[in-house]
Design an enzyme around this catalytic site. Structure first.
Site, short mmCIF file in Angstrom:
data_model
loop_
_atom_site.label_atom_id
_atom_site.label_comp_id
_atom_site.label_asym_id
_atom_site.label_seq_id
_atom_site.Cartn_x
_atom_site.Cartn_y
_atom_site.Cartn_z
CG LEU A 231 -2.30 -0.64 1.01
CD1 LEU A 231 -1.85 -2.19 1.09
CD2 LEU A 231 -3.28 -0.45 2.24
CD GLU A 272 2.76 4.13 4.87
OE1 GLU A 272 4.11 4.24 5.49
OE2 GLU A 272 2.53 2.97 4.81
CG HIS A 275 5.42 4.74 9.65
ND1 HIS A 275 5.40 4.38 10.64
CD2 HIS A 275 4.76 4.00 8.65
CE1 HIS A 275 5.05 3.20 10.75
NE2 HIS A 275 4.60 2.71 9.70
CD1 TRP A 283 4.02 -5.12 15.88
CD2 TRP A 283 2.37 -3.97 14.96
NE1 TRP A 283 4.31 -5.07 14.60
CE2 TRP A 283 3.15 -4.30 14.01
CE3 TRP A 283 1.40 -3.10 14.76
CZ2 TRP A 283 3.15 -4.04 12.48
CZ3 TRP A 283 1.15 -2.49 13.34
CH2 TRP A 283 1.93 -3.08 12.32
CB VAL A 294 3.23 5.91 22.18
CG1 VAL A 294 2.04 6.95 22.89
CG2 VAL A 294 3.87 6.64 20.90
CG ASP A 330 -8.12 2.85 4.80
OD1 ASP A 330 -7.35 2.10 5.06
OD2 ASP A 330 -8.18 3.51 3.88
#
Length: 359
Positions: A231, A272, A275, A283, A294, A330
């Site tokens: 993706l 994305e 990131h 995870w 976090v 989504d």
């Protein structure tokens, strides 16, 4: 034992340079301790993302695999990422009120359930979209591009209409990241390539792609067919400016036009860009003891796919499957957490990896 080995690995990286550099890093470590920054869990390499729970034909983000390739090819990247992480933790620790923190997961002081005024205000990010297409259907419309921009602005400003689907356990952690995205330009380029892979060829005009536009002050998104069912993927802060940005296959970009169910709500870009703004997968790209840095995201032993039922229990806690940084469909992801907000915004602070965006 794992924490000790990780700390030892980080130490080996830090102290392989000359004595003067080691002495300088030692002084930084002292400064870290003064603001209660623990770097012992910092880890960049990850296990193969196909391990753990089966994808069952689900989402495939190659960001961490691409990161591992870049770490192998760029001997200075690990140190740069370490320095960025240390700066993030220092900034958050300095802003956090005494006694604040906690949350549901294992973190190292990198944001918890208590919102913190970081003094940065609303952050505005210009976006350049580069559409590289082999067929007319891949040459996505302006309407499709605008639909993606709308999703980014909704998701990063807690104005997404589906946030009410977040279970009560996590509803109080939904963050308004207060980051706006403005479309600064669209480039369109026809190509004979039918797929581009993950080696960044699409980011260089010399390789048939499109060069990044002012990556020091703008987000570049390349929309092209990656291939292999991938993706998208992103570059973390600290990498080469020439390749800085996000790559997404056209059928997973936006909410209208050439989009593919169940990844047709624009959340691939949200994931994305997370990131790109320094978020790890929810995870932690490992088992229960590997963290995403976090504090308010629960530990998990791998990604979730599809639309998991609530509660989904792993690592003796309920997974935050509806977080944008998981691998769910989504329509089944609706939130960033307050801790994730703190991490993303910290890279725009003075000395941060993306400070130049707000100078």
């Amino acid at each position: 034992m794992k924490r000790f080995l990780l700390a030892l690995a980080a130490g080996l990286v830090l102290f392989t340079s000359c004595e003067d550099e080691s002495r300088e890093i030692s002084q930084k470590d002292i400064q870290d301790q003064q603001v209660n920054v623990d770097m012992s869990d910092f880890y960049t390499y990850t296990f193969d993302e196909t391990d753990g729970r089966s994808a069952l034909g689900g989402k495939s983000c190659h960001t961490m695999k691409v990161l591992n390739q870049k770490l192998e090819n760029d001997p200075g990247l690990h140190q740069r990422m370490y320095n960025i992480e240390r700066n993030v933790r220092q900034f958050i620790a300095a802003k956090k009120p005494d006694g604040a923190g906690g949350g549901n997961g294992g973190g190292s002081g990198d944001g918890g359930s208590d919102p913190v005024n970081d003094g940065l205000g609303t952050i505005n990010i210009p976006v350049y979209v580069h559409v590289i297409y082999n067929s007319s259907i891949e040459n996505i419309s302006d309407a499709q591009i605008n639909s993606q921009m709308n999703v980014l602005n909704a998701d990063f400003n807690k104005s997404n209409s589906d946030q009410n689907l977040v279970p009560a356990e996590f509803a109080g952690l939904i963050a308004n990241v207060d980051i706006n995205f403005t479309l600064a330009g669209v480039t369109r380029k026809s190509s004979s390539k039918t797929s581009w892979g993950t080696r960044d060829d699409m980011k260089y005009a010399s390789r048939g792609g499109v060069d990044a536009v002012t990556p020091e002050s703008a987000l570049n998104i390349w929309v092209c067919n990656i291939g292999g069912g991938i993706l998208g993927y992103a570059q973390f802060p600290g990498g080469d400016p020439a390749t800085d940005g996000v790559v997404i296959s056209p059928q997973y970009f936006g909410t209208t036009g050439y989009v593919s169910v169940p990844f047709d709500k624009g959340r691939t870009a949200t994931h994305e860009v997370g990131h790109y703004l320094n978020l790890r997968h929810i995870w932690g790209d490992g088992r229960c003891r590997q963290d995403d840095f976090v504090a308010d995201t629960p530990s998990s032993d791998g990604p979730n796919y599809g639309c998991p039922a609530y509660p989904t229990v792993n690592c003796q806690s309920n997974d935050m499957t509806m977080n944008y940084m998981d691998y769910t469909n989504d329509a089944c992801m609706q939130m960033f957490s307050e801790g994730q907000k703190a991490r993303m915004r910290a890279i725009f602070a003075a000395g941060g990896a993306r400070e130049s965006f707000i100078l």
